[in-house]
Design a protein around this motif. Structure first.
Motif, PDB file in Angstrom:
ATOM      1  N   LEU A   1       0.826  -1.208   0.000  1.00 23.66           N
ATOM      2  CA  LEU A   1       0.000   0.000   0.000  1.00 23.66           C
ATOM      3  C   LEU A   1       0.863   1.263   0.000  1.00 23.66           C
ATOM      4  O   LEU A   1       0.520   2.256  -0.656  1.00 23.66           O
ATOM      5  N   ALA A   2       1.982   1.219   0.737  1.00 26.70           N
ATOM      6  CA  ALA A   2       2.892   2.367   0.740  1.00 26.70           C
ATOM      7  C   ALA A   2       3.500   2.583  -0.645  1.00 26.70           C
ATOM      8  O   ALA A   2       3.617   3.712  -1.127  1.00 26.70           O
ATOM      9  N   GLU A   3       3.887   1.469  -1.294  1.00 26.54           N
ATOM     10  CA  GLU A   3       4.439   1.565  -2.643  1.00 26.54           C
ATOM     11  C   GLU A   3       3.395   2.085  -3.625  1.00 26.54           C
ATOM     12  O   GLU A   3       3.704   2.885  -4.517  1.00 26.54           O
ATOM     13  N   LYS A   4       2.154   1.628  -3.448  1.00 25.33           N
ATOM     14  CA  LYS A   4       1.074   2.097  -4.315  1.00 25.33           C
ATOM     15  C   LYS A   4       0.878   3.604  -4.179  1.00 25.33           C
ATOM     16  O   LYS A   4       0.708   4.324  -5.176  1.00 25.33           O
ATOM     17  N   GLU A   5       0.908   4.104  -2.937  1.00 22.15           N
ATOM     18  CA  GLU A   5       0.720   5.539  -2.718  1.00 22.15           C
ATOM     19  C   GLU A   5       1.868   6.336  -3.328  1.00 22.15           C
ATOM     20  O   GLU A   5       1.660   7.399  -3.922  1.00 22.15           O
ATOM     21  N   SER A   6       3.087   5.781  -3.197  1.00 32.79           N
ATOM     22  CA  SER A   6       4.245   6.459  -3.775  1.00 32.79           C
ATOM     23  C   SER A   6       4.151   6.500  -5.297  1.00 32.79           C
ATOM     24  O   SER A   6       4.429   7.532  -5.923  1.00 32.79           O
ATOM     25  N   LEU A   7       3.737   5.373  -5.892  1.00 31.95           N
ATOM     26  CA  LEU A   7       3.575   5.317  -7.343  1.00 31.95           C
ATOM     27  C   LEU A   7       2.470   6.263  -7.810  1.00 31.95           C
ATOM     28  O   LEU A   7       2.578   6.877  -8.878  1.00 31.95           O
ATOM     29  N   LYS A   8       1.392   6.359  -7.005  1.00 35.24           N
ATOM     30  CA  LYS A   8       0.294   7.259  -7.357  1.00 35.24           C
ATOM     31  C   LYS A   8       0.763   8.706  -7.402  1.00 35.24           C
ATOM     32  O   LYS A   8       0.438   9.454  -8.334  1.00 35.24           O
ATOM     33  N   GLU A   9       1.534   9.101  -6.389  1.00 36.18           N
ATOM     34  CA  GLU A   9       2.063  10.474  -6.359  1.00 36.18           C
ATOM     35  C   GLU A   9       3.005  10.720  -7.537  1.00 36.18           C
ATOM     36  O   GLU A   9       2.969  11.783  -8.170  1.00 36.18           O
ATOM     37  N   SER A  10       3.839   9.717  -7.833  1.00 36.42           N
ATOM     38  CA  SER A  10       4.775   9.857  -8.950  1.00 36.42           C
ATOM     39  C   SER A  10       4.024   9.951 -10.273  1.00 36.42           C
ATOM     40  O   SER A  10       4.373  10.773 -11.138  1.00 36.42           O
ATOM     41  N   LEU A  11       2.975   9.140 -10.419  1.00 36.33           N
ATOM     42  CA  LEU A  11       2.175   9.160 -11.645  1.00 36.33           C
ATOM     43  C   LEU A  11       1.472  10.499 -11.814  1.00 36.33           C
ATOM     44  O   LEU A  11       1.423  11.046 -12.930  1.00 36.33           O
ATOM     45  N   GLN A  12       0.947  11.035 -10.718  1.00 36.70           N
ATOM     46  CA  GLN A  12       0.278  12.334 -10.792  1.00 36.70           C
ATOM     47  C   GLN A  12       1.257  13.422 -11.218  1.00 36.70           C
ATOM     48  O   GLN A  12       0.904  14.323 -11.997  1.00 36.70           O
ATOM     49  N   GLN A  13       2.488  13.333 -10.713  1.00 37.21           N
ATOM     50  CA  GLN A  13       3.503  14.309 -11.087  1.00 37.21           C
ATOM     51  C   GLN A  13       3.841  14.198 -12.571  1.00 37.21           C
ATOM     52  O   GLN A  13       3.944  15.205 -13.284  1.00 37.21           O
ATOM     53  N   ARG A  14       3.972  12.944 -13.060  1.00 40.88           N
ATOM     54  CA  ARG A  14       4.279  12.738 -14.473  1.00 40.88           C
ATOM     55  C   ARG A  14       3.121  13.211 -15.351  1.00 40.88           C
ATOM     56  O   ARG A  14       3.348  13.802 -16.422  1.00 40.88           O
ATOM     57  N   GLU A  15       1.894  12.955 -14.919  1.00 42.97           N
ATOM     58  CA  GLU A  15       0.732  13.401 -15.695  1.00 42.97           C
ATOM     59  C   GLU A  15       0.684  14.918 -15.772  1.00 42.97           C
ATOM     60  O   GLU A  15       0.356  15.486 -16.822  1.00 42.97           O
ATOM     61  N   ALA A  16       1.018  15.578 -14.648  1.00 42.04           N
ATOM     62  CA  ALA A  16       1.039  17.042 -14.644  1.00 42.04           C
ATOM     63  C   ALA A  16       2.097  17.568 -15.607  1.00 42.04           C
ATOM     64  O   ALA A  16       1.870  18.545 -16.338  1.00 42.04           O
TER      65      ALA A  16
ATOM     66  N   ARG B   1     -10.703  10.374 -23.794  1.00 36.98           N
ATOM     67  CA  ARG B   1     -10.180  11.138 -22.661  1.00 36.98           C
ATOM     68  C   ARG B   1     -11.344  11.595 -21.782  1.00 36.98           C
ATOM     69  O   ARG B   1     -12.441  11.846 -22.266  1.00 36.98           O
ATOM     70  N   SER B   2     -11.080  11.717 -20.500  1.00 37.89           N
ATOM     71  CA  SER B   2     -12.146  12.085 -19.568  1.00 37.89           C
ATOM     72  C   SER B   2     -12.372  13.589 -19.555  1.00 37.89           C
ATOM     73  O   SER B   2     -11.507  14.374 -19.973  1.00 37.89           O
ATOM     74  N   MET B   3     -13.541  13.954 -19.059  1.00 37.19           N
ATOM     75  CA  MET B   3     -13.857  15.375 -18.892  1.00 37.19           C
ATOM     76  C   MET B   3     -12.833  16.047 -17.981  1.00 37.19           C
ATOM     77  O   MET B   3     -12.414  17.189 -18.216  1.00 37.19           O
ATOM     78  N   GLN B   4     -12.396  15.330 -16.928  1.00 35.18           N
ATOM     79  CA  GLN B   4     -11.442  15.895 -15.975  1.00 35.18           C
ATOM     80  C   GLN B   4     -10.105  16.209 -16.654  1.00 35.18           C
ATOM     81  O   GLN B   4      -9.492  17.257 -16.394  1.00 35.18           O
ATOM     82  N   GLU B   5      -9.666  15.310 -17.541  1.00 35.64           N
ATOM     83  CA  GLU B   5      -8.417  15.555 -18.266  1.00 35.64           C
ATOM     84  C   GLU B   5      -8.526  16.789 -19.143  1.00 35.64           C
ATOM     85  O   GLU B   5      -7.595  17.610 -19.215  1.00 35.64           O
ATOM     86  N   LEU B   6      -9.654  16.926 -19.834  1.00 42.92           N
ATOM     87  CA  LEU B   6      -9.851  18.097 -20.690  1.00 42.92           C
ATOM     88  C   LEU B   6      -9.856  19.377 -19.865  1.00 42.92           C
ATOM     89  O   LEU B   6      -9.279  20.398 -20.284  1.00 42.92           O
ATOM     90  N   GLN B   7     -10.484  19.356 -18.714  1.00 41.99           N
ATOM     91  CA  GLN B   7     -10.518  20.535 -17.851  1.00 41.99           C
ATOM     92  C   GLN B   7      -9.109  20.906 -17.384  1.00 41.99           C
ATOM     93  O   GLN B   7      -8.732  22.085 -17.366  1.00 41.99           O
ATOM     94  N   GLN B   8      -8.311  19.878 -16.993  1.00 43.72           N
ATOM     95  CA  GLN B   8      -6.943  20.151 -16.547  1.00 43.72           C
ATOM     96  C   GLN B   8      -6.098  20.734 -17.677  1.00 43.72           C
ATOM     97  O   GLN B   8      -5.318  21.670 -17.469  1.00 43.72           O
ATOM     98  N   LEU B   9      -6.257  20.186 -18.884  1.00 46.40           N
ATOM     99  CA  LEU B   9      -5.504  20.704 -20.036  1.00 46.40           C
ATOM    100  C   LEU B   9      -5.907  22.142 -20.338  1.00 46.40           C
ATOM    101  O   LEU B   9      -5.051  23.001 -20.591  1.00 46.40           O
ATOM    102  N   ALA B  10      -7.199  22.411 -20.286  1.00 45.54           N
ATOM    103  CA  ALA B  10      -7.683  23.777 -20.550  1.00 45.54           C
ATOM    104  C   ALA B  10      -7.120  24.760 -19.525  1.00 45.54           C
ATOM    105  O   ALA B  10      -6.689  25.876 -19.880  1.00 45.54           O
ATOM    106  N   ARG B  11      -7.074  24.373 -18.272  1.00 41.72           N
ATOM    107  CA  ARG B  11      -6.522  25.256 -17.237  1.00 41.72           C
ATOM    108  C   ARG B  11      -5.039  25.519 -17.463  1.00 41.72           C
ATOM    109  O   ARG B  11      -4.551  26.647 -17.250  1.00 41.72           O
ATOM    110  N   GLN B  12      -4.319  24.454 -17.862  1.00 42.18           N
ATOM    111  CA  GLN B  12      -2.891  24.627 -18.140  1.00 42.18           C
ATOM    112  C   GLN B  12      -2.672  25.656 -19.247  1.00 42.18           C
ATOM    113  O   GLN B  12      -1.774  26.507 -19.179  1.00 42.18           O
TER     114      GLN B  12
END
Length: 404
Positions: A265-280, A311-322
């Protein structure tokens, strides 16, 4: 009570009885009333027996206005004379185990925690009692469970009988009886004296293991879930198989399972944070590329439009904000296709066009709905038009207003 054979012998599974009358409930269900019966009717927290009468299935048994109605899957042929009844023994004995186990567990809560049981329900998968406690710790639950199973292992006699008023007054009852006549008491000597009309085995040993499987707060009390006998063994077997499967998947032992799970679970949380950073980072790079290919409008705005698949609505919103955060004169028109056609319109701080109004004038083309603010709006509808055509329509609205 002589017509109720389950009180005379809870182990009786076959009997013959005379048919007093046949009838039909308001919902069309056929029923029959007998001169005596071994079928236990629903009551006291215990479900009814099922089985057969002649060639008919008994699907429900209930006492109505003093008579026991045996509800059938179809009308009984003949409708007079005598009929043979057969009880589903597995269901009956399960109810006997669970009900007697409830008496033992409730009495154990009184002995260990001075906590009375105020409600009882025998369900298909587990049994519950509501106990008068503010909280229940794992340590207290273990003490109560150990006390209950000690009574089981001692294989004490269980006696269920009707008592006189004089006997009733002399017995240390767990609770007052719910009736004033024909009072029946289930007795486990020197442990529990409980007014009860249910079916019970002859000894505590037949109840089998009693296992508490969980508890929760419920209406000011603690609702305890537990299983007894064959149910307890089935529950243990199911959980043991699940445990073996999990330890196999994680290539570990039962003793190390908790530590391994915490690490996973700790590794999963670390990977999740890393993935979010890469997605950003990817979105930021995509926003930069989009601005480089943006179209310059007559009013000086930079128009960026694009359509995607899946692509999800959330992804489009994030891209538009960027994009609009990098260019105050940007207008972003994005679409994504899937089960629905979804749109996201956004603008930078230096742009006057209202995105919610633009969306409002575009969505009718796909019978869509949406909303938002002047700075960003989103919505969707049926994919009846190509996404590119929808974005072209929105662009034309912007250009025509700019030239007006």
């Amino acid at each position: 009570m002589n017509d109720r054979l389950y009180y005379q012998d809870a182990y009786l599974t076959t009997f013959e009885a005379a048919i007093l009358r046949c009838g039909t409930e308001e919902d069309g269900t056929a029923y029959v009333v007998l001169d005596h019966t071994a079928f236990y009717p629903t009551g006291g927290g215990q479900p009814c027996d099922t089985g057969t009468l002649g060639d008919c299935r008994v699907i429900d048994v209930e006492e109505v206005a003093g008579e026991i109605r045996h509800r059938l899957d179809r009308p009984l042929t003949g409708g007079s004379g005598k009929v043979t009844g057969r009880i589903d023994w597995q269901r009956r004995f399960d109810a006997m185990q669970q009900h007697a186990g409830q008496h033992i567990l409730s009495a154990s809560f009184i002995k260990i925690a001075d906590a009375q049981t105020v409600a009882f329900h025998l369900g298909r998968e587990h049994v519950t009692i509501d106990v008068q406690l503010d909280s229940l710790s794992a340590e207290l639950a273990e003490q109560v469970e150990r006390q209950a199973n000690q009574i089981v292992l001692e294989n004490r006699q269980i006696e269920a009988r009707f008592v006189t008023e004089e006997e009733l007054a002399s017995l240390p009852l767990t609770k007052p009886p719910a009736v004033t006549e024909n009072v029946r008491v289930v007795i486990i000597p020197d442990f529990d004296y409980n007014p009860c009309g249910g079916t019970h085995p002859r000894s505590t040993g037949e109840v089998g293991p009693i296992k508490i499987i969980g508890w929760e707060r419920h209406r000011g009390n603690i609702r305890v879930q537990f299983v007894c006998g064959w149910r307890a063994l089935a529950d243990h077997a199911r959980k043991q198989m699940l445990l073996q499967k999990v330890t196999g998947l994680l290539a570990t032992s039962e003793q190390e399972l908790a530590d391994v799970l915490e690490r996973v679970l700790a590794e999963k949380e670390s990977l999740k944070e890393s993935l979010q950073q890469r997605e950003a980072e990817l979105l930021a790079a995509e926003a930069e590329r989009a601005l480089q290919s943006a179209e310059r409008l007559a009013g000086g705005e930079w128009l960026m439009q694009a359509s995607f698949a899946g692509r999800s609505m959330q992804e489009l919103q994030q891209l538009a904000r960027q994009i609009v955060s990098r260019e105050e004169q940007a207008i972003v028109l994005l679409a994504t296709t899937g089960e629905k056609l979804q749109l996201v319109f956004a603008r930078g701080t230096a742009v006057q066009a209202e995105m919610n109004q633009l969306l409002k004038e575009t969505l009718p083309l796909i019978d869509g709905k949406g909303g938002g603010s002047a700075a960003m709006a989103q919505g969707g509808g049926a994919p009846t038009l190509p996404a590119e055509d929808l974005l072209a329509h929105a662009r034309q609205l912007l250009v025509s207003r700019a030239n007006a």
